[in-house]
Design an enzyme around this catalytic site. Structure first.
Site, PDB file in Angstrom:
ATOM      1  N   SER A 145       0.833  -1.200   0.000  1.00 32.81           N
ATOM      2  CA  SER A 145       0.000   0.000   0.000  1.00 32.81           C
ATOM      3  C   SER A 145       0.873   1.258   0.000  1.00 32.81           C
ATOM      4  O   SER A 145       1.671   1.451  -0.919  1.00 32.81           O
ATOM      5  CB  SER A 145      -0.973  -0.061   1.180  1.00 32.81           C
ATOM      6  OG  SER A 145      -2.049   0.833   1.008  1.00 32.81           O
ATOM      7  N   HIS A 162      -7.580  -5.964   0.050  1.00 28.13           N
ATOM      8  CA  HIS A 162      -6.421  -5.176   0.468  1.00 28.13           C
ATOM      9  C   HIS A 162      -5.602  -5.951   1.502  1.00 28.13           C
ATOM     10  O   HIS A 162      -5.691  -5.695   2.713  1.00 28.13           O
ATOM     11  CB  HIS A 162      -6.905  -3.846   1.043  1.00 28.13           C
ATOM     12  CG  HIS A 162      -5.829  -2.800   1.130  1.00 28.13           C
ATOM     13  ND1 HIS A 162      -5.175  -2.309   0.028  1.00 28.13           N
ATOM     14  CD2 HIS A 162      -5.289  -2.150   2.199  1.00 28.13           C
ATOM     15  CE1 HIS A 162      -4.296  -1.403   0.403  1.00 28.13           C
ATOM     16  NE2 HIS A 162      -4.342  -1.290   1.724  1.00 28.13           N
ATOM     17  N   ASP A 190      -9.801  -5.080  -4.300  1.00 27.59           N
ATOM     18  CA  ASP A 190      -9.239  -4.136  -3.338  1.00 27.59           C
ATOM     19  C   ASP A 190     -10.091  -2.867  -3.313  1.00 27.59           C
ATOM     20  O   ASP A 190     -10.179  -2.149  -4.312  1.00 27.59           O
ATOM     21  CB  ASP A 190      -7.788  -3.806  -3.717  1.00 27.59           C
ATOM     22  CG  ASP A 190      -7.023  -3.117  -2.594  1.00 27.59           C
ATOM     23  OD1 ASP A 190      -7.654  -2.376  -1.817  1.00 27.59           O
ATOM     24  OD2 ASP A 190      -5.801  -3.326  -2.507  1.00 27.59           O
TER      25      ASP A 190
END
Length: 216
Positions: A107, A192, A165
């Site tokens: 991320s 995610h 996601d």
């Protein structure tokens, strides 16, 4: 002929995580890579203020902010804060806890790792890495960060994209991949997180195998 020693990857966590939290969330991946690659997590230098998920022993952290104490991946922040301190922290970890072969980012940590790759590809001696694995990554929208993506980044990368996601949408991760020369893209049906099921393990090992010299 046998494979060489395990690779060492400096692991950069996501926003509102930490070294300890990221170790907990990558247990399945560490198990999948056992004997092939070691993950060494690093905590971001900035505390996320006023976070409801705060705990005194292990407060959530971030690599940079869109504005004072906030972060949104899709925001074209006019005055992003904190990136230089994070680049310095990564450089220090590579020097003091190395040697490392590559990076693993998740991320916001993947976005940071991509920036490190860009600097490395330009010959920056602070970042002696040869590849990166970028999970749920994205390119920063901040104009001040645009120079990282000005030229195609010539460093080998594996981009892991979650089709479901809801935090970093798959098109954002695919867009980041296109900033690199010959990126490898691994899609998975999940959201995610860092996937480590058999199909993803196979691709991880194939990619990492490119950087493990044989011994015989």
């Amino acid at each position: 002929m046998s494979e060489g020693p395990a690779l060492r990857l400096l692991a950069l966590h996501g926003y509102r995580q930490s070294e300890r939290r990221f170790r907990q969330r990558t247990g399945a991946l560490r198990k999948a890579l056992r004997g092939r690659a070691e993950l060494v997590a690093l905590s971001a230098p900035h505390l996320v203020p006023g976070d409801e998920d705060d705990d005194g022993d292990d407060p959530p952290r971030g690599w940079w902010f869109s504005g004072p104490g906030t972060f949104e991946a899709g925001e074209a922040a006019a005055a992003p804060l904190g990136l230089e301190e994070s680049l310095t922290a990564v450089a220090a970890a590579l020097a003091e806890r190395g040697p490392f072969d590559g990076l693993l980012g998740f991320s916001q940590g993947a976005a940071l790792a991509a920036m490190v790759c860009a600097l490395r590809a330009r010959g920056d001696p602070r970042f002696p890495v040869t590849f990166a694995v970028l999970v749920a990554g994205f390119a920063s929208r901040a104009p001040a960060h645009g120079h990282f993506y000005r030229d195609p980044i010539a460093l080998p990368t594996l981009h892991v994209v979650g089709d479901a996601d809801a935090v970093i949408a798959a098109p954002l991760s695919r867009e980041l991949a296109q900033c690199f020369v010959e990126p490898v893209v691994l899609s998975h049906p999940g959201g995610h997180f860092v996937p480590a099921a058999a199909p993803q393990k196979k691709v991880y090992l194939e990619f990492l195998g490119r950087f493990r010299p044989a011994q015989g």
